[in-house]
Design a protein around this motif. Structure first.
Motif, PDB file in Angstrom:
ATOM      1  N   UNK A  22      29.580  39.680  37.217  1.00 22.99           N
ATOM      2  CA  UNK A  22      30.626  40.046  38.166  1.00 22.99           C
ATOM      3  C   UNK A  22      31.581  41.051  37.508  1.00 22.99           C
ATOM      4  N   UNK A  23      31.939  40.783  36.267  1.00 28.00           N
ATOM      5  CA  UNK A  23      32.832  41.659  35.504  1.00 28.00           C
ATOM      6  C   UNK A  23      32.168  43.018  35.256  1.00 28.00           C
ATOM      7  N   UNK A  24      30.931  42.998  34.861  1.00 27.91           N
ATOM      8  CA  UNK A  24      30.189  44.219  34.559  1.00 27.91           C
ATOM      9  C   UNK A  24      30.121  45.147  35.780  1.00 27.91           C
ATOM     10  N   UNK A  25      30.078  44.573  36.964  1.00 27.81           N
ATOM     11  CA  UNK A  25      29.941  45.357  38.198  1.00 27.81           C
ATOM     12  C   UNK A  25      31.260  45.554  38.936  1.00 27.81           C
ATOM     13  N   UNK A  26      32.368  45.261  38.284  1.00 28.00           N
ATOM     14  CA  UNK A  26      33.670  45.362  38.954  1.00 28.00           C
ATOM     15  C   UNK A  26      34.027  46.810  39.264  1.00 28.00           C
ATOM     16  N   UNK A  27      34.864  46.983  40.259  1.00 27.25           N
ATOM     17  CA  UNK A  27      35.430  48.278  40.605  1.00 27.25           C
ATOM     18  C   UNK A  27      36.904  48.214  40.215  1.00 27.25           C
ATOM     19  N   UNK A  28      37.359  49.058  39.283  1.00 26.35           N
ATOM     20  CA  UNK A  28      38.746  48.988  38.816  1.00 26.35           C
ATOM     21  C   UNK A  28      39.797  49.258  39.886  1.00 26.35           C
ATOM     22  N   UNK A  30      39.430  47.828  43.106  1.00 27.41           N
ATOM     23  CA  UNK A  30      39.306  46.745  44.085  1.00 27.41           C
ATOM     24  C   UNK A  30      40.186  45.577  43.648  1.00 27.41           C
ATOM     25  N   UNK A  31      41.406  45.525  44.175  1.00 28.16           N
ATOM     26  CA  UNK A  31      42.361  44.530  43.689  1.00 28.16           C
ATOM     27  C   UNK A  31      41.955  43.094  44.039  1.00 28.16           C
ATOM     28  N   UNK A  32      41.248  42.894  45.125  1.00 25.36           N
ATOM     29  CA  UNK A  32      40.818  41.536  45.471  1.00 25.36           C
ATOM     30  C   UNK A  32      39.816  41.004  44.445  1.00 25.36           C
ATOM     31  N   UNK A  33      38.849  41.843  44.086  1.00 28.22           N
ATOM     32  CA  UNK A  33      37.862  41.448  43.083  1.00 28.22           C
ATOM     33  C   UNK A  33      38.520  41.248  41.728  1.00 28.22           C
ATOM     34  N   UNK A  34      39.418  42.137  41.368  1.00 30.49           N
ATOM     35  CA  UNK A  34      40.104  42.025  40.078  1.00 30.49           C
ATOM     36  C   UNK A  34      40.927  40.745  39.992  1.00 30.49           C
ATOM     37  N   UNK A  35      41.609  40.415  41.089  1.00 27.61           N
ATOM     38  CA  UNK A  35      42.402  39.185  41.091  1.00 27.61           C
ATOM     39  C   UNK A  35      41.495  37.958  40.962  1.00 27.61           C
ATOM     40  N   UNK A  36      40.401  37.968  41.701  1.00 25.66           N
ATOM     41  CA  UNK A  36      39.457  36.843  41.628  1.00 25.66           C
ATOM     42  C   UNK A  36      38.877  36.715  40.222  1.00 25.66           C
ATOM     43  N   UNK A  37      38.524  37.832  39.618  1.00 27.59           N
ATOM     44  CA  UNK A  37      37.987  37.813  38.256  1.00 27.59           C
ATOM     45  C   UNK A  37      39.025  37.321  37.248  1.00 27.59           C
ATOM     46  N   UNK A  74      33.444  29.193  20.853  1.00 25.23           N
ATOM     47  CA  UNK A  74      34.695  29.931  20.699  1.00 25.23           C
ATOM     48  C   UNK A  74      34.501  31.402  21.050  1.00 25.23           C
ATOM     49  N   UNK A  75      33.368  31.985  20.712  1.00 23.99           N
ATOM     50  CA  UNK A  75      33.099  33.377  21.066  1.00 23.99           C
ATOM     51  C   UNK A  75      33.053  33.560  22.584  1.00 23.99           C
ATOM     52  N   UNK A  76      32.509  32.605  23.260  1.00 21.40           N
ATOM     53  CA  UNK A  76      32.496  32.667  24.738  1.00 21.40           C
ATOM     54  C   UNK A  76      33.915  32.562  25.291  1.00 21.40           C
ATOM     55  N   UNK A  77      34.697  31.679  24.693  1.00 23.31           N
ATOM     56  CA  UNK A  77      36.107  31.537  25.077  1.00 23.31           C
ATOM     57  C   UNK A  77      36.842  32.868  24.894  1.00 23.31           C
ATOM     58  N   UNK A  78      36.669  33.506  23.733  1.00 28.84           N
ATOM     59  CA  UNK A  78      37.352  34.774  23.447  1.00 28.84           C
ATOM     60  C   UNK A  78      36.879  35.888  24.382  1.00 28.84           C
ATOM     61  N   UNK A  79      35.606  35.908  24.686  1.00 29.38           N
ATOM     62  CA  UNK A  79      35.080  36.915  25.616  1.00 29.38           C
ATOM     63  C   UNK A  79      35.759  36.773  26.975  1.00 29.38           C
ATOM     64  N   UNK A  80      35.872  35.554  27.446  1.00 30.79           N
ATOM     65  CA  UNK A  80      36.527  35.306  28.739  1.00 30.79           C
ATOM     66  C   UNK A  80      38.015  35.656  28.691  1.00 30.79           C
ATOM     67  N   UNK A  81      38.669  35.373  27.585  1.00 31.83           N
ATOM     68  CA  UNK A  81      40.078  35.738  27.439  1.00 31.83           C
ATOM     69  C   UNK A  81      40.254  37.255  27.509  1.00 31.83           C
ATOM     70  N   UNK A  82      39.388  37.984  26.822  1.00 30.26           N
ATOM     71  CA  UNK A  82      39.468  39.448  26.833  1.00 30.26           C
ATOM     72  C   UNK A  82      39.185  40.000  28.233  1.00 30.26           C
ATOM     73  N   UNK A  83      38.219  39.414  28.912  1.00 32.99           N
ATOM     74  CA  UNK A  83      37.920  39.849  30.282  1.00 32.99           C
ATOM     75  C   UNK A  83      39.112  39.559  31.189  1.00 32.99           C
ATOM     76  N   UNK A  84      39.760  38.426  30.991  1.00 29.07           N
ATOM     77  CA  UNK A  84      40.941  38.062  31.781  1.00 29.07           C
ATOM     78  C   UNK A  84      42.049  39.103  31.596  1.00 29.07           C
ATOM     79  N   UNK A  85      42.339  39.446  30.356  1.00 30.57           N
ATOM     80  CA  UNK A  85      43.391  40.420  30.066  1.00 30.57           C
ATOM     81  C   UNK A  85      43.022  41.784  30.648  1.00 30.57           C
ATOM     82  N   UNK A  86      41.792  42.185  30.458  1.00 27.42           N
ATOM     83  CA  UNK A  86      41.319  43.469  30.968  1.00 27.42           C
ATOM     84  C   UNK A  86      41.480  43.551  32.490  1.00 27.42           C
ATOM     85  N   UNK A  87      41.041  42.524  33.183  1.00 23.82           N
ATOM     86  CA  UNK A  87      41.146  42.506  34.649  1.00 23.82           C
ATOM     87  C   UNK A  87      42.599  42.462  35.100  1.00 23.82           C
TER      88      UNK A  87
END
Length: 107
Positions: A22-28, A30-37, A74-87
């Motif tokens: 979902x993250x890989x295919x996001x549109x920067x 699209x605020x609805x998708x970004x909020x959901x992500x 922990x690596x999965x946790x950090x990946x999700x944290x980075x995706x959260x901040x990015x979105x």
């Protein structure tokens, strides 16, 4: 590449892979998708933090290395944290752009 640990937390791995796609295919823009992500990444990161915290339990139950499992989770946790901040950053920028161009009043 599939990890040896995925079999122990199979459903969590499915959710992780789903949100990564979902993250890989996001549109920067699209605020609805970004909020959901943003929300989903935050929720899943909390789950992976719990998994990493319970590494001792998983290690005893499944007879594996606690340290390796904990680092993997922990690596999965950090990946999700980075995706959260990015979105969150993309969401803020997209929201400001929409407000500046008069397309929305308050998002």
């Amino acid at each position: 590449m599939k990890s040896q640990f995925e079999q122990y937390v199979e459903e969590d791995c499915k959710q992780f892979n789903k949100v990564c796609n979902y993250y890989r295919n996001k549109n920067p823009e699209d605020i609805d998708t970004l909020y959901a992500l943003t929300t989903e990444c935050l929720m899943l990161s909390a789950r992976w933090s719990d998994i990493a915290s319970n590494a001792s339990m998983y290690a005893k139950t499944y007879g594996m290395s606690k340290t390796d499992f904990q680092q993997w989770a922990y690596q999965r946790y950090r990946t999700l944290q980075e995706m959260h901040v990015d979105c969150r950053v993309f969401f803020k920028d997209a929201k400001e752009d929409l407000q500046n161009f008069g397309r929305v009043e308050n998002v």
